[in-house]
Design a protein around this motif. Structure first.
Motif, PDB file in Angstrom:
ATOM      1  N   ILE A  41       5.542  -7.785   1.302  1.00 28.32           N
ATOM      2  CA  ILE A  41       5.776  -6.584   2.110  1.00 28.32           C
ATOM      3  C   ILE A  41       7.114  -6.696   2.831  1.00 28.32           C
ATOM      4  O   ILE A  41       7.914  -5.758   2.825  1.00 28.32           O
ATOM      5  CB  ILE A  41       4.622  -6.362   3.107  1.00 28.32           C
ATOM      6  CG1 ILE A  41       3.363  -5.929   2.359  1.00 28.32           C
ATOM      7  CG2 ILE A  41       4.996  -5.339   4.170  1.00 28.32           C
ATOM      8  CD1 ILE A  41       2.112  -5.889   3.215  1.00 28.32           C
ATOM      9  N   ALA A  42       7.354  -7.858   3.422  1.00 27.75           N
ATOM     10  CA  ALA A  42       8.612  -8.069   4.135  1.00 27.75           C
ATOM     11  C   ALA A  42       9.802  -8.063   3.167  1.00 27.75           C
ATOM     12  O   ALA A  42      10.843  -7.471   3.460  1.00 27.75           O
ATOM     13  CB  ALA A  42       8.556  -9.386   4.900  1.00 27.75           C
ATOM     14  N   GLU A  43       9.651  -8.707   2.025  1.00 23.30           N
ATOM     15  CA  GLU A  43      10.738  -8.810   1.056  1.00 23.30           C
ATOM     16  C   GLU A  43      11.156  -7.438   0.525  1.00 23.30           C
ATOM     17  O   GLU A  43      12.337  -7.158   0.354  1.00 23.30           O
ATOM     18  CB  GLU A  43      10.309  -9.704  -0.112  1.00 23.30           C
ATOM     19  CG  GLU A  43      11.383  -9.907  -1.165  1.00 23.30           C
ATOM     20  CD  GLU A  43      10.924 -10.830  -2.300  1.00 23.30           C
ATOM     21  OE1 GLU A  43      11.566 -10.791  -3.356  1.00 23.30           O
ATOM     22  OE2 GLU A  43       9.935 -11.564  -2.107  1.00 23.30           O
ATOM     23  N   TYR A  44      10.192  -6.570   0.259  1.00 25.57           N
ATOM     24  CA  TYR A  44      10.487  -5.275  -0.331  1.00 25.57           C
ATOM     25  C   TYR A  44      10.491  -4.130   0.680  1.00 25.57           C
ATOM     26  O   TYR A  44      10.729  -2.986   0.314  1.00 25.57           O
ATOM     27  CB  TYR A  44       9.500  -4.969  -1.464  1.00 25.57           C
ATOM     28  CG  TYR A  44       9.704  -5.877  -2.648  1.00 25.57           C
ATOM     29  CD1 TYR A  44      10.701  -5.618  -3.582  1.00 25.57           C
ATOM     30  CD2 TYR A  44       8.912  -7.000  -2.825  1.00 25.57           C
ATOM     31  CE1 TYR A  44      10.893  -6.455  -4.663  1.00 25.57           C
ATOM     32  CE2 TYR A  44       9.099  -7.846  -3.901  1.00 25.57           C
ATOM     33  CZ  TYR A  44      10.092  -7.576  -4.826  1.00 25.57           C
ATOM     34  OH  TYR A  44      10.291  -8.412  -5.894  1.00 25.57           O
ATOM     35  N   GLY A  45      10.212  -4.418   1.946  1.00 25.20           N
ATOM     36  CA  GLY A  45      10.219  -3.390   2.976  1.00 25.20           C
ATOM     37  C   GLY A  45       9.161  -2.316   2.750  1.00 25.20           C
ATOM     38  O   GLY A  45       9.410  -1.138   2.980  1.00 25.20           O
ATOM     39  N   LEU A  46       7.999  -2.714   2.284  1.00 25.73           N
ATOM     40  CA  LEU A  46       6.940  -1.758   1.973  1.00 25.73           C
ATOM     41  C   LEU A  46       6.272  -1.236   3.241  1.00 25.73           C
ATOM     42  O   LEU A  46       6.182  -1.937   4.238  1.00 25.73           O
ATOM     43  CB  LEU A  46       5.882  -2.418   1.079  1.00 25.73           C
ATOM     44  CG  LEU A  46       6.380  -2.925  -0.270  1.00 25.73           C
ATOM     45  CD1 LEU A  46       5.297  -3.721  -0.982  1.00 25.73           C
ATOM     46  CD2 LEU A  46       6.835  -1.766  -1.137  1.00 25.73           C
ATOM     47  N   THR A  47       5.816   0.008   3.170  1.00 23.65           N
ATOM     48  CA  THR A  47       5.096   0.614   4.290  1.00 23.65           C
ATOM     49  C   THR A  47       3.627   0.793   3.907  1.00 23.65           C
ATOM     50  O   THR A  47       3.241   0.621   2.746  1.00 23.65           O
ATOM     51  CB  THR A  47       5.670   1.996   4.640  1.00 23.65           C
ATOM     52  OG1 THR A  47       5.432   2.878   3.536  1.00 23.65           O
ATOM     53  CG2 THR A  47       7.156   1.924   4.948  1.00 23.65           C
ATOM     54  N   GLN A  48       2.824   1.203   4.879  1.00 24.88           N
ATOM     55  CA  GLN A  48       1.407   1.454   4.635  1.00 24.88           C
ATOM     56  C   GLN A  48       1.238   2.558   3.585  1.00 24.88           C
ATOM     57  O   GLN A  48       0.383   2.470   2.721  1.00 24.88           O
ATOM     58  CB  GLN A  48       0.711   1.837   5.933  1.00 24.88           C
ATOM     59  CG  GLN A  48      -0.775   2.064   5.775  1.00 24.88           C
ATOM     60  CD  GLN A  48      -1.466   2.316   7.094  1.00 24.88           C
ATOM     61  OE1 GLN A  48      -0.886   2.142   8.157  1.00 24.88           O
ATOM     62  NE2 GLN A  48      -2.706   2.722   7.032  1.00 24.88           N
ATOM     63  N   LEU A  51       1.691   1.259   0.108  1.00 22.04           N
ATOM     64  CA  LEU A  51       0.576   0.447  -0.368  1.00 22.04           C
ATOM     65  C   LEU A  51      -0.699   1.254  -0.593  1.00 22.04           C
ATOM     66  O   LEU A  51      -1.415   1.043  -1.563  1.00 22.04           O
ATOM     67  CB  LEU A  51       0.277  -0.676   0.625  1.00 22.04           C
ATOM     68  CG  LEU A  51       1.415  -1.670   0.854  1.00 22.04           C
ATOM     69  CD1 LEU A  51       1.075  -2.614   1.978  1.00 22.04           C
ATOM     70  CD2 LEU A  51       1.707  -2.432  -0.415  1.00 22.04           C
ATOM     71  N   PHE A  52      -0.994   2.172   0.309  1.00 18.17           N
ATOM     72  CA  PHE A  52      -2.288   2.847   0.278  1.00 18.17           C
ATOM     73  C   PHE A  52      -2.201   4.350   0.106  1.00 18.17           C
ATOM     74  O   PHE A  52      -3.216   5.035   0.154  1.00 18.17           O
ATOM     75  CB  PHE A  52      -3.071   2.538   1.561  1.00 18.17           C
ATOM     76  CG  PHE A  52      -3.248   1.064   1.787  1.00 18.17           C
ATOM     77  CD1 PHE A  52      -4.100   0.326   0.992  1.00 18.17           C
ATOM     78  CD2 PHE A  52      -2.558   0.416   2.797  1.00 18.17           C
ATOM     79  CE1 PHE A  52      -4.263  -1.034   1.188  1.00 18.17           C
ATOM     80  CE2 PHE A  52      -2.719  -0.943   3.003  1.00 18.17           C
ATOM     81  CZ  PHE A  52      -3.579  -1.672   2.206  1.00 18.17           C
ATOM     82  N   GLY A  53      -1.032   4.901  -0.069  1.00 17.26           N
ATOM     83  CA  GLY A  53      -0.894   6.348  -0.185  1.00 17.26           C
ATOM     84  C   GLY A  53      -0.964   6.985   1.186  1.00 17.26           C
ATOM     85  O   GLY A  53      -0.869   6.324   2.212  1.00 17.26           O
ATOM     86  N   THR A  54      -1.171   8.291   1.199  1.00 18.97           N
ATOM     87  CA  THR A  54      -1.214   8.995   2.472  1.00 18.97           C
ATOM     88  C   THR A  54      -2.539   8.745   3.166  1.00 18.97           C
ATOM     89  O   THR A  54      -3.537   8.396   2.545  1.00 18.97           O
ATOM     90  CB  THR A  54      -1.028  10.507   2.256  1.00 18.97           C
ATOM     91  OG1 THR A  54      -2.043  10.951   1.361  1.00 18.97           O
ATOM     92  CG2 THR A  54       0.333  10.819   1.674  1.00 18.97           C
ATOM     93  N   THR A  55      -2.551   8.978   4.449  1.00 16.90           N
ATOM     94  CA  THR A  55      -3.764   8.766   5.239  1.00 16.90           C
ATOM     95  C   THR A  55      -4.702   9.942   5.063  1.00 16.90           C
ATOM     96  O   THR A  55      -4.333  10.997   4.570  1.00 16.90           O
ATOM     97  CB  THR A  55      -3.434   8.595   6.729  1.00 16.90           C
ATOM     98  OG1 THR A  55      -2.790   9.790   7.178  1.00 16.90           O
ATOM     99  CG2 THR A  55      -2.524   7.407   6.959  1.00 16.90           C
ATOM    100  N   ARG A  56      -5.911   9.802   5.521  1.00 10.98           N
ATOM    101  CA  ARG A  56      -6.921  10.851   5.391  1.00 10.98           C
ATOM    102  C   ARG A  56      -6.505  12.136   6.089  1.00 10.98           C
ATOM    103  O   ARG A  56      -6.828  13.219   5.652  1.00 10.98           O
ATOM    104  CB  ARG A  56      -8.247  10.382   5.977  1.00 10.98           C
ATOM    105  CG  ARG A  56      -8.898   9.305   5.171  1.00 10.98           C
ATOM    106  CD  ARG A  56     -10.223   8.928   5.758  1.00 10.98           C
ATOM    107  NE  ARG A  56     -10.740   7.778   5.050  1.00 10.98           N
ATOM    108  CZ  ARG A  56     -11.754   7.074   5.425  1.00 10.98           C
ATOM    109  NH1 ARG A  56     -12.399   7.400   6.512  1.00 10.98           N
ATOM    110  NH2 ARG A  56     -12.170   6.045   4.743  1.00 10.98           N
ATOM    111  N   ASP A  57      -5.797  12.010   7.194  1.00 11.43           N
ATOM    112  CA  ASP A  57      -5.413  13.185   7.971  1.00 11.43           C
ATOM    113  C   ASP A  57      -4.461  14.098   7.206  1.00 11.43           C
ATOM    114  O   ASP A  57      -4.434  15.292   7.450  1.00 11.43           O
ATOM    115  CB  ASP A  57      -4.748  12.767   9.289  1.00 11.43           C
ATOM    116  CG  ASP A  57      -5.713  12.008  10.188  1.00 11.43           C
ATOM    117  OD1 ASP A  57      -6.937  12.175  10.015  1.00 11.43           O
ATOM    118  OD2 ASP A  57      -5.246  11.255  11.057  1.00 11.43           O
ATOM    119  N   THR A  58      -3.693  13.539   6.285  1.00  9.66           N
ATOM    120  CA  THR A  58      -2.694  14.337   5.588  1.00  9.66           C
ATOM    121  C   THR A  58      -3.117  14.720   4.175  1.00  9.66           C
ATOM    122  O   THR A  58      -2.306  15.183   3.400  1.00  9.66           O
ATOM    123  CB  THR A  58      -1.349  13.576   5.534  1.00  9.66           C
ATOM    124  OG1 THR A  58      -1.556  12.351   4.828  1.00  9.66           O
ATOM    125  CG2 THR A  58      -0.810  13.309   6.913  1.00  9.66           C
TER     126      THR A  58
END
Length: 102
Positions: A41-48, A51-58
């Motif tokens: 995650i740190a090496e590639y600068g990945l975000t949530q 990794l997991f797609g959009t959140t339930r709210d969106t």
């Protein structure tokens, strides 16, 4: 032929020792896996979201089904029915053709 017969207490003790060893090994491997994931995650600068797609709210709203035009109308109440599903009470036991919408 000599068979080694363990006592019940000895077998239970062996089982408990194995279960403890299994849990310790599991925890060590999980810790190692989490560390590898954090490094990637740190090496590639990945975000949530990466990794997991959009959140339930969106989440996108489910598309609404298309409405079906009414085929029958109650002249007294003005209520309409498309002809799909259960017939309404105002139409039950009566000739549907009398209530057809022209």
């Amino acid at each position: 032929m000599i068979v080694n017969m363990s006592t019940l207490k000895e077998l239970i003790a062996q089982k408990e020792a194995l279960e403890k060893q299994i849990e310790e090994t599991r925890q060590a491997e999980l810790s190692e896996a989490v560390n590898k994931v954090r490094e990637l995650i740190a090496e590639y600068g990945l975000t949530q979201d990466d990794l997991f797609g959009t959140t339930r709210d969106t989440k996108k709203a489910k598309p609404e089904g298309s409405k079906v035009a009414a085929k029958y109308r109650d002249p007294v109440s003005g209520k309409e029915w498309s002809g799909r599903g259960l017939a309404p009470k105002w139409l039950q036991g009566r000739d549907k053709s009398e209530f057809l919408i022209a």
